[in-house]
Write an enzyme that holds these catalytic residues in place. Structure first.
Site, PDB file in Angstrom:
ATOM      1  N   CYS A 175      43.407 -68.805   8.380  1.00 43.81           N
ATOM      2  CA  CYS A 175      42.858 -67.536   8.856  1.00 43.81           C
ATOM      3  C   CYS A 175      41.416 -67.800   9.214  1.00 43.81           C
ATOM      4  O   CYS A 175      40.760 -68.639   8.594  1.00 43.81           O
ATOM      5  CB  CYS A 175      42.969 -66.512   7.727  1.00 43.81           C
ATOM      6  SG  CYS A 175      42.215 -64.921   8.082  1.00 43.81           S
ATOM      7  N   ASP A 208      43.042 -59.944  12.979  1.00 38.52           N
ATOM      8  CA  ASP A 208      42.724 -58.863  12.046  1.00 38.52           C
ATOM      9  C   ASP A 208      43.204 -57.530  12.601  1.00 38.52           C
ATOM     10  O   ASP A 208      43.089 -56.509  11.928  1.00 38.52           O
ATOM     11  CB  ASP A 208      41.211 -58.798  11.817  1.00 38.52           C
ATOM     12  CG  ASP A 208      40.785 -59.685  10.672  1.00 38.52           C
ATOM     13  OD1 ASP A 208      41.665 -60.182   9.950  1.00 38.52           O
ATOM     14  OD2 ASP A 208      39.568 -59.882  10.501  1.00 38.52           O
ATOM     15  N   ASP A 221      43.903 -60.562  -1.896  1.00 36.25           N
ATOM     16  CA  ASP A 221      42.914 -60.971  -0.884  1.00 36.25           C
ATOM     17  C   ASP A 221      41.516 -61.035  -1.502  1.00 36.25           C
ATOM     18  O   ASP A 221      41.353 -61.087  -2.725  1.00 36.25           O
ATOM     19  CB  ASP A 221      43.012 -60.024   0.323  1.00 36.25           C
ATOM     20  CG  ASP A 221      42.679 -60.695   1.631  1.00 36.25           C
ATOM     21  OD1 ASP A 221      41.478 -60.892   1.895  1.00 36.25           O
ATOM     22  OD2 ASP A 221      43.604 -61.044   2.396  1.00 36.25           O
ATOM     23  N   ASP A 222      40.544 -60.993  -0.666  1.00 32.36           N
ATOM     24  CA  ASP A 222      39.127 -61.166  -1.001  1.00 32.36           C
ATOM     25  C   ASP A 222      38.673 -60.234  -2.143  1.00 32.36           C
ATOM     26  O   ASP A 222      39.033 -59.060  -2.164  1.00 32.36           O
ATOM     27  CB  ASP A 222      38.332 -60.845   0.278  1.00 32.36           C
ATOM     28  CG  ASP A 222      36.913 -61.300   0.211  1.00 32.36           C
ATOM     29  OD1 ASP A 222      36.488 -61.749  -0.853  1.00 32.36           O
ATOM     30  OD2 ASP A 222      36.229 -61.202   1.246  1.00 32.36           O
ATOM     31  N   ARG A 263      27.994 -62.188   8.322  1.00 28.75           N
ATOM     32  CA  ARG A 263      28.672 -61.545   7.190  1.00 28.75           C
ATOM     33  C   ARG A 263      28.006 -61.942   5.868  1.00 28.75           C
ATOM     34  O   ARG A 263      28.684 -62.123   4.864  1.00 28.75           O
ATOM     35  CB  ARG A 263      30.160 -61.942   7.185  1.00 28.75           C
ATOM     36  CG  ARG A 263      31.054 -60.878   6.604  1.00 28.75           C
ATOM     37  CD  ARG A 263      32.440 -61.434   6.274  1.00 28.75           C
ATOM     38  NE  ARG A 263      33.290 -60.359   5.811  1.00 28.75           N
ATOM     39  CZ  ARG A 263      34.376 -60.532   5.060  1.00 28.75           C
ATOM     40  NH1 ARG A 263      34.748 -61.729   4.703  1.00 28.75           N
ATOM     41  NH2 ARG A 263      35.087 -59.516   4.689  1.00 28.75           N
ATOM     42  N   TRP A 270      37.266 -61.227  18.616  1.00 26.31           N
ATOM     43  CA  TRP A 270      37.763 -60.815  17.314  1.00 26.31           C
ATOM     44  C   TRP A 270      38.648 -59.567  17.503  1.00 26.31           C
ATOM     45  O   TRP A 270      38.301 -58.667  18.250  1.00 26.31           O
ATOM     46  CB  TRP A 270      36.591 -60.488  16.372  1.00 26.31           C
ATOM     47  CG  TRP A 270      37.078 -59.898  15.094  1.00 26.31           C
ATOM     48  CD1 TRP A 270      37.640 -60.569  14.053  1.00 26.31           C
ATOM     49  CD2 TRP A 270      37.099 -58.517  14.747  1.00 26.31           C
ATOM     50  NE1 TRP A 270      38.016 -59.677  13.073  1.00 26.31           N
ATOM     51  CE2 TRP A 270      37.695 -58.406  13.475  1.00 26.31           C
ATOM     52  CE3 TRP A 270      36.688 -57.338  15.391  1.00 26.31           C
ATOM     53  CZ2 TRP A 270      37.881 -57.188  12.828  1.00 26.31           C
ATOM     54  CZ3 TRP A 270      36.866 -56.123  14.748  1.00 26.31           C
ATOM     55  CH2 TRP A 270      37.461 -56.066  13.473  1.00 26.31           C
ATOM     56  N   LYS A 311      45.898 -68.177   1.156  1.00 25.63           N
ATOM     57  CA  LYS A 311      45.341 -67.737   2.448  1.00 25.63           C
ATOM     58  C   LYS A 311      43.952 -68.340   2.557  1.00 25.63           C
ATOM     59  O   LYS A 311      43.038 -67.958   1.823  1.00 25.63           O
ATOM     60  CB  LYS A 311      45.286 -66.209   2.506  1.00 25.63           C
ATOM     61  CG  LYS A 311      44.697 -65.646   3.797  1.00 25.63           C
ATOM     62  CD  LYS A 311      44.819 -64.137   3.832  1.00 25.63           C
ATOM     63  CE  LYS A 311      44.099 -63.516   5.012  1.00 25.63           C
ATOM     64  NZ  LYS A 311      44.085 -62.049   4.938  1.00 25.63           N
ATOM     65  N   TRP A 312      43.800 -69.292   3.448  1.00 21.17           N
ATOM     66  CA  TRP A 312      42.540 -70.055   3.612  1.00 21.17           C
ATOM     67  C   TRP A 312      41.770 -69.428   4.763  1.00 21.17           C
ATOM     68  O   TRP A 312      42.078 -69.674   5.915  1.00 21.17           O
ATOM     69  CB  TRP A 312      42.885 -71.505   3.898  1.00 21.17           C
ATOM     70  CG  TRP A 312      41.750 -72.463   4.087  1.00 21.17           C
ATOM     71  CD1 TRP A 312      40.576 -72.248   4.745  1.00 21.17           C
ATOM     72  CD2 TRP A 312      41.693 -73.821   3.643  1.00 21.17           C
ATOM     73  NE1 TRP A 312      39.809 -73.364   4.735  1.00 21.17           N
ATOM     74  CE2 TRP A 312      40.462 -74.351   4.069  1.00 21.17           C
ATOM     75  CE3 TRP A 312      42.562 -74.644   2.932  1.00 21.17           C
ATOM     76  CZ2 TRP A 312      40.095 -75.670   3.820  1.00 21.17           C
ATOM     77  CZ3 TRP A 312      42.179 -75.956   2.687  1.00 21.17           C
ATOM     78  CH2 TRP A 312      40.962 -76.463   3.113  1.00 21.17           C
ATOM     79  N   ASP A 313      40.780 -68.637   4.400  1.00 21.63           N
ATOM     80  CA  ASP A 313      40.028 -67.890   5.414  1.00 21.63           C
ATOM     81  C   ASP A 313      38.778 -68.660   5.830  1.00 21.63           C
ATOM     82  O   ASP A 313      38.350 -69.597   5.146  1.00 21.63           O
ATOM     83  CB  ASP A 313      39.657 -66.523   4.808  1.00 21.63           C
ATOM     84  CG  ASP A 313      39.440 -65.446   5.859  1.00 21.63           C
ATOM     85  OD1 ASP A 313      39.366 -65.784   7.065  1.00 21.63           O
ATOM     86  OD2 ASP A 313      39.349 -64.266   5.473  1.00 21.63           O
ATOM     87  N   MET A 314      38.185 -68.270   6.931  1.00 23.78           N
ATOM     88  CA  MET A 314      36.942 -68.878   7.419  1.00 23.78           C
ATOM     89  C   MET A 314      36.309 -67.842   8.355  1.00 23.78           C
ATOM     90  O   MET A 314      36.738 -67.670   9.467  1.00 23.78           O
ATOM     91  CB  MET A 314      37.292 -70.171   8.180  1.00 23.78           C
ATOM     92  CG  MET A 314      36.148 -71.103   8.453  1.00 23.78           C
ATOM     93  SD  MET A 314      35.107 -70.575   9.805  1.00 23.78           S
ATOM     94  CE  MET A 314      36.127 -70.913  11.231  1.00 23.78           C
TER      95      MET A 314
HETATM   96  C1  DGJ Z   1      39.101 -61.746   7.252  1.00 29.43           C
HETATM   97  C2  DGJ Z   1      40.607 -61.800   7.242  1.00 29.43           C
HETATM   98  O1  DGJ Z   1      41.090 -61.956   8.538  1.00 29.43           O
HETATM   99  C3  DGJ Z   1      41.140 -60.556   6.586  1.00 29.43           C
HETATM  100  O2  DGJ Z   1      42.537 -60.532   6.637  1.00 29.43           O
HETATM  101  C4  DGJ Z   1      40.654 -60.524   5.170  1.00 29.43           C
HETATM  102  O3  DGJ Z   1      41.197 -61.594   4.457  1.00 29.43           O
HETATM  103  C5  DGJ Z   1      39.139 -60.570   5.138  1.00 29.43           C
HETATM  104  N1  DGJ Z   1      38.623 -61.679   5.909  1.00 29.43           N
HETATM  105  C6  DGJ Z   1      38.639 -60.680   3.715  1.00 29.43           C
HETATM  106  O4  DGJ Z   1      37.296 -60.900   3.653  1.00 29.43           O
END
Ligand code: DGJ
Length: 738
Positions: free
Chosen positions: A525, A547, A365-366, A442, A198, A475-478
């Site tokens: 993401c 990140d 974002d989040d 998390r 990471w 932005k599709w995060d995981m």
């Molecule tokens: C991880 C992403 O890589 C960040 O850019 C951000 O969107 C956070 N998650 C939000 O929880």
């Protein structure tokens, strides 16, 4: 014509503009690999490639053919139990418990073009650019068929491969099934892979391959931060500018394994495909299993050429064509500026300031949904966090649009929080193994995307948000990997299918959303670059590649990423200093110069900056927009002549007709009393003349390539006040003179 078949010799020659791939059906009906390398002429046979000598202590096909020893033969797709003791491409367990397969050649078919796969992301091509060969083998004792598919893209110098098993008989278990196997006649290769973690993804790692097996793999049910499915086998002398290399990548986002084995006779075997550690599949009668597709390219012209071949190929034959060449917007993301602490009133000044400096897209974002104010709640509750947005998320999106910006939103579709309405209603949608502890990461959990109802819920709720906000970008995060894989909807003997089926569920959701909303730009993401791979690139034309937004860390991350992926495939943002991840202070100009080499954006609070920095940002945005096409679509080169220097990174992008280029030279630490600095450019037209920045002298392309361009020393000791001189960037705008 890209595929030549000599039917009497049962010989297949796949030709691209600069490479040949040759294999032949052997005496036992299996396929033997003969050659992959620079293009060879078309011949009816290649006796030099099929020499056989008998060796001691090695099993043979039969008494009549003592020199047919599988261990000594290069194979196309090798299974267990038949005397080839090298790692196997596949293993099946038959109803009687045995694992020995005998697949015999049945026939082949050549079709113009290259079709997409049904449930998996895959390459595609029309008849003018691609030809597909399928070669079918039948199991001698079972109604079971093995099909090897090869697609040849002649001008791309790319060959793709995948495998399909189709069963008409009783159920067999697939224990492992690689997408492709490549046997090479020697072991004089370096393996280049891109391991990391990471916040420090895809650092180039290069070493000579050794006897035994070296594996690049993920068993995280995501392609992972820790390894990447892209590998290169390069001759030891190969560098960015010259030499032979083979690139191999897998169009897959889950657990994968790519291994290179050097055997007792110093030959090499590459295998790539789904990681058998997370896979077991019941192949029932009347069903088929299709593997992900593997991409191979060969070059004799160095690693820059290899990267360019691949990135052109992905642009033309993998990426969503709606976005493949489209300019990507300059964005601002509020994450590093506000984390989850914001309200509509607090965000609007940032939106307005962003519009003023010329930014085109605002990404929220989040933290905008459910009752989420920290990472303990609300994943799955994809509706407005009302106290933060009194007029709903749609109302805020409307204000952003009114301010002249596009609107983007963060979501983490695959996840669920225990503290969420979704969990209250559907506790059975959370992935867990009965009787085992719930493993958290998390404070969040994974939704069981093998269940169609979960995919339907996500499709409907996400579609509603897209419609409500007139969303331009998602932005599709995981942010966590799966643990304790299990689905209550699968019978006991099919639980081994969970990991792959989960990913098929993810792909299906991507597919539905991209088809329903073709204008929606998706950035994938996974805590930065934890799922940075070709499977994602197929649906999401760009990815948040790390990140880590520190410019110096990004040099290594973006440099590593550039070996296998196009600049347009990653977001690169200027963030505040001291940097969030490493606390480093770097000049604003350096942060921008690094981020230009990607899909450029910002991730800081513009309203905290002095007027001088805001003015600089306005200029940066203008500069990037002027050269955006070049940065996002230009031919990219890593410059490291005359020899690589770990203190220096240098990159260059050149347009198609070689009239415009931009190069950057980044020096990490300043040096006292340094030698004269030069940057050796490449990719220019040696016959043309160019101007560099506002230097009034003109230079021939030949001179800039062979003698380089003088770089002014980083710090003049007499200058007052002393400038910050570490983490320095020089940009060179190189324009052809008419
Ligand atoms: C991880 C992403 O890589 C960040 O850019 C951000 O969107 C956070 N998650 C939000 O929880």
């Amino acid at each position: 014509m890209a595929i030549f078949v000599n039917e009497s010799q049962r010989l297949f020659h796949l030709q691209t503009a600069a490479s040949s791939y040759i294999f032949q059906i052997l005496a036992d009906g299996s396929a033997g690999q003969l050659y992959y390398g620079p293009r060879l002429p078309q011949q009816t046979s290649y006796p030099n490639l099929t020499i056989r000598e008998e060796r001691d202590a090695t099993s043979a096909l039969s008494e009549e053919m003592p020199d047919f020893q599988r261990e000594l033969l290069k194979q196309e797709y090798s299974g267990p139990g038949r005397g080839d003791y090298r790692p196997r491409a596949f293993q099946l367990t038959y109803p009687n418990g045995s694992t020995t397969s005998e697949f015999e050649y049945q026939g082949y078919q050549i079709t113009p073009g290259k079709d997409r796969l049904t449930d998996l992301p895959a390459s595609f091509g029309d008849p003018a650019t691609a030809t597909t060969l399928t070669v079918t083998f039948k199991d001698r004792g079972h109604d079971l068929f093995l099909t090897l598919t090869y697609a040849v893209f002649p001008t791309s110098n790319v060959i793709t491969r995948s495998t399909r098993l189709s069963n008409q008989g009783p159920t067999v278990t697939i224990d492992q099934v690689a997408s492709a196997q490549l046997d090479l006649p020697d072991a004089d290769y370096d393996l280049l892979s891109f391991p990391g973690s990471w916040a420090r993804e895809r650092h180039l790692n290069r070493h000579a391959i050794q006897p035994g097996t070296q594996t690049v793999a993920s068993s995280r049910m995501a392609s992972s931060h820790q390894e990447n499915p892209f590998v290169i086998l390069a001759r030891p002398q190969t560098d960015n500018h010259q030499g032979a290399a083979i690139g191999c990548n897998l169009i897959y986002s889950g657990s994968f394994a790519t291994s290179i084995t050097v055997d007792q006779f110093a030959t090499s075997r590459l295998l790539t495909g789904i990681n058998p550690a997370d896979f077991r599949w019941q192949l029932r009668s009347g069903t088929s299993f299709q593997t992900p597709e593997a991409v191979f390219t060969y070059t004799s012209d160095g690693l820059n050429a290899l990267s360019q071949q691949l990135t052109d190929f992905y642009r033309d034959h993998l990426t969503n064509q709606h976005f493949a060449r489209a300019p990507r917007p300059v964005l601002i993301n509020n994450w590093e500026a506000t984390l989850m602490n914001f309200t509509e009133q607090e965000l609007m000044p940032l939106v307005k300031q962003a519009a003023q400096v010329g930014i085109e897209l605002f990404v929220l974002d989040d933290g905008w949904f459910g009752h989420r104010n920290d990472d303990r709640s609300s994943l799955g509750d994809w509706f407005t966090n009302q106290p933060k947005f009194l007029n709903g998320i749609g109302g805020f999106a409307h204000r952003v649009h009114q301010a002249g910006l596009q609107f983007g939103l963060w979501l983490e579709p695959e996840m669920i929080s225990l503290d969420s309405d979704l969990y209250q209603h559907h506790p059975d949608w959370l992935v867990q193994t009965p009787g085992r502890q719930l493993t958290t990461a998390r404070h969040q959990y994974v939704l069981d995307l093998t269940q169609p109802a979960v995919g339907d819920y996500l499709f409907e709720t996400i579609s509603a948000i897209i419609q409500d906000t007139h969303l331009d970008y998602l932005k599709w995060d995981m942010n966590r990997n799966l643990t304790a894989p299990y689905s209550p909807t699968l019978p006991a003997d099919r639980q081994g299918e969970f990991a792959h089926r989960y990913l098929l569920g993810v792909y299906r959701l991507y597919d539905r959303l991209t088809k329903a909303f073709p204008d929606l730009l998706i950035e994938s993401c996974a805590s930065g670059g934890g799922r940075f791979d070709l499977g994602m690139l197929y649906y999401a034309p760009q990815a948040w590649c790390s990140d880590d937004t520190d410019a110096i860390e990004r040099l290594r991350i973006q440099d590593g990423s550039s070996y296998g992926y196009p600049l347009s495939s990653w977001g690169a943002h200027v963030s505040a200093v001291p940097n969030d991840q490493v606390g480093r202070l770097t000049p604003l100009a350096t942060r921008a110069a690094v981020a230009y080499f990607g899909d450029f954006g910002y991730e800081l609070d513009l309203n905290q900056l002095p007027a001088s920095e805001l003015a600089a940002i306005q200029d940066q945005v203008k500069f990037y927009k002027q050269y955006r096409q070049l940065f996002q679509q230009g031919r990219f080169y890593r410059l490291d002549r005359p020899q690589p220097d770990p203190n220096v990174y240098a990159w260059e992008v050149v347009n198609a007709d070689r009239t415009q280029a931009i190069a950057a030279r980044f020096q990490i630490l300043n040096e006292p009393n340094p030698p004269y600095l030069r940057i050796y450019l490449t990719g220019l037209d040696p016959e043309r003349y160019y101007q560099v920045n506002d230097d009034p002298t003109t230079y021939s392309g030949a001179e800039l390539i062979h003698a380089g361009y003088a770089v002014p020393r980083i710090m003049d000791r007499t200058a007052q006040p002393k400038p910050l001189s570490d983490f320095h960037a020089n940009l060179f705008v190189i324009t052809a003179i008419d």
